[in-house]
Design a protein around this motif. Structure first.
Motif, PDB file in Angstrom:
ATOM      1  N   ALA A 191       0.813  -1.215   0.000  1.00 11.85           N
ATOM      2  CA  ALA A 191       0.000   0.000   0.000  1.00 11.85           C
ATOM      3  C   ALA A 191       0.848   1.269   0.000  1.00 11.85           C
ATOM      4  CB  ALA A 191      -0.916   0.005   1.230  1.00 11.85           C
ATOM      5  N   THR A 192       0.176   2.371  -0.343  1.00 16.82           N
ATOM      6  CA  THR A 192       0.789   3.702  -0.246  1.00 16.82           C
ATOM      7  C   THR A 192       0.354   4.345   1.062  1.00 16.82           C
ATOM      8  OG1 THR A 192       0.790   4.006  -2.652  1.00 16.82           O
ATOM      9  CG2 THR A 192       0.927   5.992  -1.288  1.00 16.82           C
ATOM     10  N   LEU A 193       1.332   4.859   1.787  1.00 17.29           N
ATOM     11  CA  LEU A 193       1.054   5.595   3.015  1.00 17.29           C
ATOM     12  C   LEU A 193       0.937   7.081   2.685  1.00 17.29           C
ATOM     13  CD1 LEU A 193       0.924   5.965   6.138  1.00 17.29           C
ATOM     14  CD2 LEU A 193       3.431   6.116   6.088  1.00 17.29           C
ATOM     15  N   LEU A 222       3.782  12.253   0.703  1.00 14.23           N
ATOM     16  CA  LEU A 222       3.670  13.317   1.695  1.00 14.23           C
ATOM     17  C   LEU A 222       2.599  14.315   1.267  1.00 14.23           C
ATOM     18  CD1 LEU A 222       7.409  14.060   2.579  1.00 14.23           C
ATOM     19  CD2 LEU A 222       5.724  12.817   3.954  1.00 14.23           C
ATOM     20  N   VAL A 223       1.719  14.658   2.204  1.00 15.01           N
ATOM     21  CA  VAL A 223       0.649  15.629   1.935  1.00 15.01           C
ATOM     22  C   VAL A 223       0.765  16.751   2.958  1.00 15.01           C
ATOM     23  CG1 VAL A 223      -0.913  13.949   0.881  1.00 15.01           C
ATOM     24  CG2 VAL A 223      -0.942  14.264   3.364  1.00 15.01           C
ATOM     25  N   GLY A 229      -4.668  13.061   3.983  1.00 16.90           N
ATOM     26  CA  GLY A 229      -4.375  11.651   4.215  1.00 16.90           C
ATOM     27  C   GLY A 229      -5.621  10.874   4.589  1.00 16.90           C
ATOM     28  N   LEU A 230      -6.470  11.446   5.436  1.00 16.17           N
ATOM     29  CA  LEU A 230      -7.716  10.788   5.821  1.00 16.17           C
ATOM     30  C   LEU A 230      -8.633  10.596   4.610  1.00 16.17           C
ATOM     31  CD1 LEU A 230      -8.367  12.679   9.176  1.00 16.17           C
ATOM     32  CD2 LEU A 230      -8.000  10.212   8.945  1.00 16.17           C
ATOM     33  N   LYS A 231      -8.723  11.606   3.772  1.00 13.15           N
ATOM     34  CA  LYS A 231      -9.583  11.505   2.579  1.00 13.15           C
ATOM     35  C   LYS A 231      -9.072  10.426   1.644  1.00 13.15           C
ATOM     36  CE  LYS A 231     -13.018  13.077   0.006  1.00 13.15           C
ATOM     37  NZ  LYS A 231     -12.902  12.257  -1.199  1.00 13.15           N
ATOM     38  N   ILE A 239      -3.335   4.069   2.958  1.00 11.18           N
ATOM     39  CA  ILE A 239      -3.473   4.129   4.400  1.00 11.18           C
ATOM     40  C   ILE A 239      -2.929   5.470   4.894  1.00 11.18           C
ATOM     41  CG2 ILE A 239      -3.333   1.629   4.689  1.00 11.18           C
ATOM     42  CD1 ILE A 239      -0.392   1.910   5.355  1.00 11.18           C
ATOM     43  N   THR A 240      -3.215   5.809   6.147  1.00 13.58           N
ATOM     44  CA  THR A 240      -2.730   7.081   6.668  1.00 13.58           C
ATOM     45  C   THR A 240      -2.499   6.984   8.163  1.00 13.58           C
ATOM     46  OG1 THR A 240      -3.084   9.485   6.614  1.00 13.58           O
ATOM     47  CG2 THR A 240      -4.975   8.119   7.228  1.00 13.58           C
ATOM     48  N   LEU A 241      -1.662   7.869   8.671  1.00 12.67           N
ATOM     49  CA  LEU A 241      -1.445   8.003  10.108  1.00 12.67           C
ATOM     50  C   LEU A 241      -2.140   9.276  10.551  1.00 12.67           C
ATOM     51  CD1 LEU A 241       0.482   6.666  12.469  1.00 12.67           C
ATOM     52  CD2 LEU A 241       1.621   8.888  12.245  1.00 12.67           C
TER      53      LEU A 241
END
Length: 301
Positions: A191-193, A222-223, A229-231, A239-241
């Motif tokens: 996956a992409t983080l 990176l955003v 990231g949530l969207k 996935i996101t932190l």
């Protein structure tokens, strides 16, 4: 437009004289202004020295105006009244107009928006004017009335109320991976983080402490905000932190799940901040009570 001529005497001295002339008493003038009688007397001496004339003289136990003082006092009273009226017009507009609320985009979209259904729009007695920005606007300069900021607190003279602190964890859509730990780790490796650039240290610390060892996503994008990231995670792009608290509505609605039962402190919290001059404003107090209740900091009304 030409510049106004500069005063040859301190404005504080004019204010002190005007109050003394109106009250006929240094003591009562000092009480009105909020200084000591000796400070008022000092300002009077400065004014008379600067103008080169006597404005007051003793008469028994009281004070009387000289001819120069009698000519100056009513003009100052009228001038200060105009100043007070002008300032009052500005502050009255702030007290009765919409409450201007400046929010971080992630907080606005993922925490506040799902809860606005419970805001008493019809009963509050004032409108909300909500704007979003990543920049901390200057509340002291009137750019907004109140704001929600992220950090550890301590924003100068602003009054700050903690809404919630953050614990960050790895989030994804419910259909991202099965519950089996090995299969979940394998899915993460493909996956992409989507990681907020402000959360890189958080992810390193979260990953280093993950039971069973760290995970290694296939790629990292990176955003500029946790909201993006949530969207991306909600849309199934990866996935996101993010903070469990900021994503609480998405978690409760089943749009996101935590991939592991492991979280670390996010290094700050979300605070409602307001200038001291507005902290007693009825609109600010109403919003503060509602936000603290929604955050679980105080009982709901």
């Amino acid at each position: 437009m030409s510049d106004l001529p500069r005063l040859s005497v301190p404005l504080a001295s004019l204010r002190a004289f005007e109050a003394v002339a109106r009250h006929g008493s240094v003591k009562r003038a000092a009480e009105e202004i909020g200084v000591t009688p000796s400070a008022v007397s000092h300002q009077l001496r400065l004014l008379e020295a600067g103008l080169g004339v006597d404005l007051l003289r003793r008469s028994g136990s009281g004070l009387v105006l000289t001819g120069a003082g009698a000519a100056l006092a009513p003009e100052l009273t009228a001038g200060f009244a105009r100043i007070l009226a002008a300032v009052g017009g500005v502050t009255a507009g702030r007290r009765t107009g919409p409450l201007r609320l400046s929010l971080l985009p992630t907080f606005a979209v993922h925490w506040l928006s799902p809860r606005l259904v419970s805001w008493p729009f019809a009963r509050a007695g004032f409108d909300l004017l909500i704007s979003t920005t990543q920049v901390a606007v200057d509340l002291g300069a009137g750019a907004a009335d109140v704001a929600v900021r992220h950090g550890a607190g301590g924003w100068g003279d602003l009054v700050a109320d903690l809404l919630f602190e953050e614990k960050v964890t790895l989030l994804a859509r419910p259909d991202f991976a099965p519950a089996d730990p090995a299969a979940r780790r394998a899915a993460i490796s493909r996956a992409t983080l989507f990681l907020s650039e402000h959360r890189r240290e958080n992810f390193a610390r979260w990953n280093a402490g993950l039971p069973g060892g760290p995970v290694q996503p296939a790629a990292t994008a990176l955003v500029d905000s946790a909201g993006l990231g949530l969207k991306a995670a909600i849309d199934g792009a990866g996935i996101t932190l993010a903070g469990r608290e900021i994503a609480s509505a998405d978690l409760a609605a089943g749009r996101l799940v935590a991939l592991f039962d492991h979280a670390v402190a996010g290094g700050g919290g979300y605070y409602l901040v307001a200038p001291p001059a507005l902290s007693a404003d009825r609109r600010v107090r109403a919003l503060r009570r509602w936000l603290l209740a929604e955050a679980g900091r105080i009982p709901a009304a």
